[in-house]
Design an enzyme around this catalytic site. Structure first.
Site, mmCIF file in Angstrom:
data_model
loop_
_atom_site.group_PDB
_atom_site.id
_atom_site.type_symbol
_atom_site.label_atom_id
_atom_site.label_comp_id
_atom_site.label_asym_id
_atom_site.label_seq_id
_atom_site.Cartn_x
_atom_site.Cartn_y
_atom_site.Cartn_z
ATOM 1 N N SER A 145 37.678 46.192 37.303
ATOM 2 C CA SER A 145 38.330 45.049 36.674
ATOM 3 C C SER A 145 38.023 43.716 37.356
ATOM 4 C CB SER A 145 39.845 45.266 36.654
ATOM 5 O OG SER A 145 40.356 45.377 37.973
ATOM 6 N N LYS A 146 37.263 43.725 38.436
ATOM 7 C CA LYS A 146 36.947 42.476 39.132
ATOM 8 C C LYS A 146 36.033 41.591 38.277
ATOM 9 C CE LYS A 146 39.064 43.897 42.898
ATOM 10 N NZ LYS A 146 40.410 43.387 43.246
#
Length: 368
Positions: free
Chosen positions: A192-193
């Site tokens: 999710s970065k």
């Protein structure tokens, strides 16, 4: 389970946009026959170092391992103290304790949610060895001030840049990115970065050639050469070829994705104006890993959004110094008043490059 009207995150949208390029990267690795610490990792390390503006990058298994290995490589251990924050979940404290040192928590700036440099000197002791600021939510900590303090006191400076891929601050008229401020910086590539892998991954960046060589040894058991261990504190902490290939592909899109995040943050600021919310202060170089608002009625707002099918989350609900496992450190409620107040009021709204304008409008409407 009902599908959210607006999901908090949707990584499938990014994968779909990458399409055949993503498939080609995966197949290239599969056909190559080398799957750990190969050419894809070497190429990614060179490309990510160049992107950050550093001489070296060392790929590792995940962001937590990056923090731990940075501490070990800088010879921080039993009897030492590391200044950091308590509002960025538990990763920093866990790594510091695992290295044998002690975390010393300093409160944060109420506007930026990052380490308040004005409070650092009061926390220094003869045992302090390093300052470990976290670039929270995509915004750099006040690095010119923190850098100056670290150098004035002869302390190591370790950046936690897990949420700040591509974030920057200006120095002498030129932007300096996350990863290029400290003696070493630690990145996570959790999916999710802003720059995320298809699984776990991490890296460290540095300009110090000896430190980079030491980190490469530590990620591989402490080996100097195959089956010869020369350094204590080593791990099996290697970035694999599949993740490196994916990250190489995604790195080409990172600047555009960061611009898209900032655009969507602007939409939120426009549509949420006038509501009883504190919105994140906008500034150049903020890459909006998360869009975090503050509300005195946070829990009610959260339930209101969830009932409307809007994904949301809290980053993070319980400060590190109040976590059950860390009570032996001796902190009591009230020790970090800004950190504790923010933990009771913050709420993260959906924000990712593929989020549509009409979805942001739905989130804003559900906040009313």
């Amino acid at each position: 389970m009902t599908t959210p009207q607006v999901p908090f995150g949707d990584l499938a949208r990014q994968a779909a946009a990458l399409g055949e390029d993503l498939n080609a990267a995966l197949l290239r690795v599969a056909a190559g026959g080398w799957y750990v610490l190969g050419e894809e990792v070497r190429q990614f390390e060179a490309e990510f170092a160049a992107y950050c503006g550093t001489a070296h990058c060392v790929g590792v298994a995940n962001g937590f391992e990056a923090l731990y290995l940075a501490l070990v490589a800088l010879e921080i251990g039993p009897g030492d103290e590391v200044i950091t924050v308590a509002n960025a979940c538990i990763y920093q404290a866990a790594a510091i304790l695992q290295a044998g040192a002690r975390p010393v928590f300093v409160d944060v700036d109420p506007q930026t949610h990052n380490l308040d440099p004005n409070l650092i000197e009061a926390a220094l002791t003869p045992r302090t060895k390093a300052i470990l600021p976290v670039h929270l939510y995509g915004r750099l900590a006040d690095m010119p001030a923190i850098y100056a303090l670290a150098r004035a006191h002869g302390l190591a400076l370790i950046e936690d840049a897990a949420q700040a891929h591509g974030a920057w601050q200006e120095v002498a008229g030129h932007p300096r990115r996350a990863g290029a401020w400290g003696d070493v910086a630690c990145f996570s590539f959790y999916p999710s970065k802003n720059l995320g892998a298809l699984g776990d991954g991490g890296a460290l960046t540095t300009d110090d050639v000896a430190l980079a060589a030491h980190l490469r040894s530590l990620r591989m058991y402490g080996w100097d050469k195959k089956y010869v261990t020369s350094a204590l504190g080593g791990r099996n902490s290697r970035l694999d070829e599949i993740q490196a290939a994916v990250l190489r592909l995604k790195l080409r899109h990172l600047e555009a994705w960061n611009r898209a995040r900032a655009e969507r943050a602007g939409w939120y600021n426009e549509l949420l104006a006038g509501l009883p919310l504190t919105l994140p202060a906008d500034e150049p170089g903020h890459v909006y890993h998360l869009f975090v608002v503050e509300s005195a009625q946070r829990d009610a707002l959260r339930q209101q959004l969830l009932a409307a099918g809007i994904g949301c989350d809290i980053h993070y609900p319980l400060p590190t110094h109040l976590q059950p496992a860390y009570q032996h450190l001796g902190y009591q409620p009230g020790a970090l008043p800004v950190t504790e107040r923010l933990a009771s009021q913050i709420l993260s709204l959906p924000l990712y490059p593929e989020l549509r304008r009409e979805e942001v409008a739905l989130v804003a409407q559900a906040c009313r």
